[in-house]
Scaffold this motif. Structure first.
Motif, PDB file in Angstrom:
ATOM      1  N   VAL A 226       0.807  -1.218   0.000  1.00 56.67           N
ATOM      2  CA  VAL A 226       0.000   0.000   0.000  1.00 56.67           C
ATOM      3  C   VAL A 226       0.842   1.272   0.000  1.00 56.67           C
ATOM      4  O   VAL A 226       0.289   2.385  -0.055  1.00 56.67           O
ATOM      5  CB  VAL A 226      -0.973   0.031   1.202  1.00 56.67           C
ATOM      6  N   LYS A 227       2.147   1.126   0.097  1.00 56.33           N
ATOM      7  CA  LYS A 227       3.013   2.308   0.078  1.00 56.33           C
ATOM      8  C   LYS A 227       2.752   3.138  -1.163  1.00 56.33           C
ATOM      9  O   LYS A 227       2.544   2.607  -2.243  1.00 56.33           O
ATOM     10  CB  LYS A 227       4.476   1.872   0.121  1.00 56.33           C
ATOM     11  N   ASP A 228       2.800   4.425  -1.001  1.00 61.74           N
ATOM     12  CA  ASP A 228       2.597   5.416  -2.074  1.00 61.74           C
ATOM     13  C   ASP A 228       1.141   5.498  -2.529  1.00 61.74           C
ATOM     14  O   ASP A 228       0.826   6.295  -3.422  1.00 61.74           O
ATOM     15  CB  ASP A 228       3.488   5.119  -3.289  1.00 61.74           C
ATOM     16  N   ARG A 229       0.250   4.697  -1.950  1.00 64.93           N
ATOM     17  CA  ARG A 229      -1.180   4.773  -2.282  1.00 64.93           C
ATOM     18  C   ARG A 229      -2.025   5.156  -1.065  1.00 64.93           C
ATOM     19  O   ARG A 229      -3.019   5.864  -1.196  1.00 64.93           O
ATOM     20  CB  ARG A 229      -1.682   3.441  -2.838  1.00 64.93           C
ATOM     21  N   PHE A 230      -1.631   4.668   0.099  1.00 62.97           N
ATOM     22  CA  PHE A 230      -2.385   4.922   1.329  1.00 62.97           C
ATOM     23  C   PHE A 230      -1.610   5.885   2.217  1.00 62.97           C
ATOM     24  O   PHE A 230      -0.376   5.865   2.251  1.00 62.97           O
ATOM     25  CB  PHE A 230      -2.605   3.630   2.102  1.00 62.97           C
ATOM     26  N   THR A 231      -2.350   6.705   2.965  1.00 70.88           N
ATOM     27  CA  THR A 231      -1.735   7.619   3.919  1.00 70.88           C
ATOM     28  C   THR A 231      -2.481   7.538   5.250  1.00 70.88           C
ATOM     29  O   THR A 231      -3.714   7.685   5.283  1.00 70.88           O
ATOM     30  CB  THR A 231      -1.776   9.067   3.414  1.00 70.88           C
ATOM     31  N   ILE A 232      -1.734   7.286   6.309  1.00 74.80           N
ATOM     32  CA  ILE A 232      -2.329   7.218   7.638  1.00 74.80           C
ATOM     33  C   ILE A 232      -2.046   8.515   8.381  1.00 74.80           C
ATOM     34  O   ILE A 232      -0.990   9.123   8.211  1.00 74.80           O
ATOM     35  CB  ILE A 232      -1.787   6.000   8.426  1.00 74.80           C
ATOM     36  N   SER A 233      -3.012   8.931   9.191  1.00 76.47           N
ATOM     37  CA  SER A 233      -2.839  10.135   9.999  1.00 76.47           C
ATOM     38  C   SER A 233      -3.589   9.950  11.315  1.00 76.47           C
ATOM     39  O   SER A 233      -4.479   9.094  11.417  1.00 76.47           O
ATOM     40  CB  SER A 233      -3.370  11.367   9.255  1.00 76.47           C
ATOM     41  N   ARG A 234      -3.221  10.739  12.304  1.00 71.52           N
ATOM     42  CA  ARG A 234      -3.896  10.640  13.591  1.00 71.52           C
ATOM     43  C   ARG A 234      -3.990  12.009  14.234  1.00 71.52           C
ATOM     44  O   ARG A 234      -3.179  12.896  13.959  1.00 71.52           O
ATOM     45  CB  ARG A 234      -3.198   9.649  14.521  1.00 71.52           C
ATOM     46  N   ASP A 235      -4.983  12.141  15.103  1.00 74.51           N
ATOM     47  CA  ASP A 235      -5.167  13.339  15.905  1.00 74.51           C
ATOM     48  C   ASP A 235      -5.061  12.889  17.361  1.00 74.51           C
ATOM     49  O   ASP A 235      -5.988  12.264  17.886  1.00 74.51           O
ATOM     50  CB  ASP A 235      -6.536  13.971  15.608  1.00 74.51           C
TER      51      ASP A 235
END
Length: 121
Positions: free
Chosen positions: A63-72
């Motif tokens: 999934v590298k370069d296609r998915f992006t994870i983020s958090r608050d």
């Protein structure tokens, strides 16, 4: 008690995008890692992406370069932006968090109920 509630998911065409979100609630003193796993029919559950409280993220090669994870960290939420989706991304996606409920509590792993993502060709 800690609960993880996911939102997002559903049916999308190949090449499309989708966003998953997960909110942790309950007794949360500290949260270490948060992330996403997935399980396709007949396959083992696998890591998709994980992000630490400091912002360092790791992704599965697929999934590298296609998915992006983020958090608050303030809201105890984690999101997964999925772009350029492929049929092989079809799976149930599970939110994951490693959380300590109090100063004295050890970190424990918690899971969401899962949300289906289906990518049609």
């Amino acid at each position: 008690q800690v609960q993880l509630v996911e939102s997002g998911g559903g049916l999308v065409q190949a090449g499309g995008s989708q966003r998953l979100s997960c909110a942790a609630s309950g007794s949360i003193f500290r949260s270490n890692a948060m992330g996403w796993y997935r399980q396709a029919p007949g396959k083992e559950r696998e890591l998709v992406a994980v992000i630490l409280s400091g912002g360092i993220a790791n992704y599965a090669d697929s999934v590298k370069d296609r998915f992006t994870i983020s958090r608050d960290n303030a809201k105890n939420t984690v999101s997964l932006q999925m772009n350029s989706l492929k049929p092989e991304d079809t799976a149930v996606y599970y939110c994951y968090a490693r959380i300590g409920e109090s100063y004295y509590s050890p970190l424990r792993d918690y899971w969401g109920q899962g949300t289906q993502v289906t990518v049609s060709s």
